[in-house]
Design a protein around this motif. Structure first.
Motif, PDB file in Angstrom:
ATOM      1  N   HIS A 136       0.909  -1.048  -0.196  1.00  0.00           N
ATOM      2  CA  HIS A 136      -0.439   0.109  -0.403  1.00  0.00           C
ATOM      3  C   HIS A 136       0.897   1.415  -0.068  1.00  0.00           C
ATOM      4  O   HIS A 136       0.741   1.810  -0.701  1.00  0.00           O
ATOM      5  CB  HIS A 136      -0.930   0.357   1.124  1.00  0.00           C
ATOM      6  CG  HIS A 136      -2.147  -0.951   1.212  1.00  0.00           C
ATOM      7  ND1 HIS A 136      -2.748  -0.910  -0.038  1.00  0.00           N
ATOM      8  CD2 HIS A 136      -2.518  -1.796   1.646  1.00  0.00           C
ATOM      9  CE1 HIS A 136      -3.734  -1.880   0.234  1.00  0.00           C
ATOM     10  NE2 HIS A 136      -3.879  -2.266   1.182  1.00  0.00           N
ATOM     11  N   LEU A 137       1.931   1.023   0.974  1.00  0.00           N
ATOM     12  CA  LEU A 137       3.332   2.524   0.948  1.00  0.00           C
ATOM     13  C   LEU A 137       3.702   2.578  -0.258  1.00  0.00           C
ATOM     14  O   LEU A 137       3.912   4.034  -1.306  1.00  0.00           O
ATOM     15  CB  LEU A 137       4.034   1.678   1.843  1.00  0.00           C
ATOM     16  CG  LEU A 137       3.551   2.293   3.477  1.00  0.00           C
ATOM     17  CD1 LEU A 137       4.345   1.837   4.619  1.00  0.00           C
ATOM     18  CD2 LEU A 137       3.725   3.748   3.721  1.00  0.00           C
ATOM     19  N   THR A 138       3.974   1.286  -0.921  1.00  0.00           N
ATOM     20  CA  THR A 138       4.158   1.519  -2.502  1.00  0.00           C
ATOM     21  C   THR A 138       3.520   2.339  -3.410  1.00  0.00           C
ATOM     22  O   THR A 138       3.317   3.351  -4.495  1.00  0.00           O
ATOM     23  CB  THR A 138       4.700   0.503  -3.294  1.00  0.00           C
ATOM     24  OG1 THR A 138       5.976  -0.743  -2.093  1.00  0.00           O
ATOM     25  CG2 THR A 138       5.310   0.163  -4.692  1.00  0.00           C
ATOM     26  N   GLN A 139       2.653   2.087  -3.466  1.00  0.00           N
ATOM     27  CA  GLN A 139       1.399   2.869  -4.758  1.00  0.00           C
ATOM     28  C   GLN A 139       1.232   4.389  -4.151  1.00  0.00           C
ATOM     29  O   GLN A 139       1.096   5.480  -4.989  1.00  0.00           O
ATOM     30  CB  GLN A 139      -0.565   2.050  -4.053  1.00  0.00           C
ATOM     31  CG  GLN A 139      -0.299   0.489  -4.405  1.00  0.00           C
ATOM     32  CD  GLN A 139       0.118   0.131  -5.874  1.00  0.00           C
ATOM     33  OE1 GLN A 139      -0.409   0.987  -6.501  1.00  0.00           O
ATOM     34  NE2 GLN A 139       1.442  -0.253  -5.834  1.00  0.00           N
ATOM     35  N   LEU A 140       1.706   4.205  -2.865  1.00  0.00           N
ATOM     36  CA  LEU A 140       0.891   6.109  -2.507  1.00  0.00           C
ATOM     37  C   LEU A 140       2.468   6.713  -2.964  1.00  0.00           C
ATOM     38  O   LEU A 140       2.175   7.687  -3.472  1.00  0.00           O
ATOM     39  CB  LEU A 140       0.861   5.724  -0.441  1.00  0.00           C
ATOM     40  CG  LEU A 140      -1.022   5.615  -0.527  1.00  0.00           C
ATOM     41  CD1 LEU A 140      -0.512   5.510   1.290  1.00  0.00           C
ATOM     42  CD2 LEU A 140      -1.765   6.075  -0.502  1.00  0.00           C
ATOM     43  N   ARG A 141       3.511   5.972  -2.619  1.00  0.00           N
ATOM     44  CA  ARG A 141       4.544   6.544  -3.037  1.00  0.00           C
ATOM     45  C   ARG A 141       4.121   6.904  -4.643  1.00  0.00           C
ATOM     46  O   ARG A 141       4.922   7.988  -5.025  1.00  0.00           O
ATOM     47  CB  ARG A 141       6.134   5.516  -3.149  1.00  0.00           C
ATOM     48  CG  ARG A 141       6.759   6.276  -2.497  1.00  0.00           C
ATOM     49  CD  ARG A 141       7.889   5.629  -2.646  1.00  0.00           C
ATOM     50  NE  ARG A 141       8.586   4.260  -2.291  1.00  0.00           N
ATOM     51  CZ  ARG A 141       7.784   3.323  -1.178  1.00  0.00           C
ATOM     52  NH1 ARG A 141       7.413   3.864  -0.440  1.00  0.00           N
ATOM     53  NH2 ARG A 141       7.815   2.215  -1.750  1.00  0.00           N
ATOM     54  N   LYS A 142       4.405   5.738  -5.453  1.00  0.00           N
ATOM     55  CA  LYS A 142       4.340   5.967  -6.850  1.00  0.00           C
ATOM     56  C   LYS A 142       3.187   6.904  -6.967  1.00  0.00           C
ATOM     57  O   LYS A 142       3.529   7.777  -8.414  1.00  0.00           O
ATOM     58  CB  LYS A 142       3.818   4.667  -7.523  1.00  0.00           C
ATOM     59  CG  LYS A 142       4.857   3.901  -7.521  1.00  0.00           C
ATOM     60  CD  LYS A 142       4.371   2.274  -8.133  1.00  0.00           C
ATOM     61  CE  LYS A 142       5.036   1.165  -8.041  1.00  0.00           C
ATOM     62  NZ  LYS A 142       4.590  -0.522  -9.147  1.00  0.00           N
ATOM     63  N   ALA A 143       2.299   7.630  -6.492  1.00  0.00           N
ATOM     64  CA  ALA A 143       1.510   8.444  -6.841  1.00  0.00           C
ATOM     65  C   ALA A 143       1.870  10.122  -6.103  1.00  0.00           C
ATOM     66  O   ALA A 143       0.983  10.843  -6.140  1.00  0.00           O
ATOM     67  CB  ALA A 143      -0.171   8.373  -6.098  1.00  0.00           C
TER      68      ALA A 143
END
Length: 119
Positions: A78-85
């Protein structure tokens, strides 16, 4: 099978005319939609809430996993998705990674959605 959205770099804060200013072009609409898609998950919203309430030093993945009651690997996804965004920054410190909210990215998204929201 659902149509997959194209992969584009959305790590910088969104920068386009406000949605309320009139019809936006396809590229700008895609940038906004991809960011909103990253937030369209209850766990990610909760993680953002925890990070916004965290001290300026941020929080580690282990702390966040314990707070939401999920495994560290799930929280890492989930943190990866937030970082990518572009909503969070992550920094490695030895064996742990500290995560912090990018308030500029959230503010930019708010202004794009409603230019009067932060007045």
């Amino acid at each position: 099978m659902p149509k997959a959205l194209p992969v584009i770099d959305i790590t910088a804060p969104v920068c386009c005319a406000p949605v309320a200013a009139g019809p936006i072009d396809d590229d700008a609409a895609l940038e906004v939609a991809l960011r909103l898609k990253a937030l369209a998950d209850p766990v990610r919203v909760k993680l953002m809430s925890l990070l916004l309430a965290a001290p300026d030093t941020g929080r580690t993945g282990g702390d966040l996993a314990a707070a939401v009651g999920l495994s560290e690997s799930t929280v890492s996804h989930h943190l990866t998705q937030l970082r990518k965004a572009g909503f969070i920054d992550s920094e490695r410190h030895g064996m742990s990674v500290t995560h912090q909210v990018r308030r500029d990215a959230l503010a930019a998204l708010c202004v794009v959605l409603d230019p009067n929201c932060c007045r």
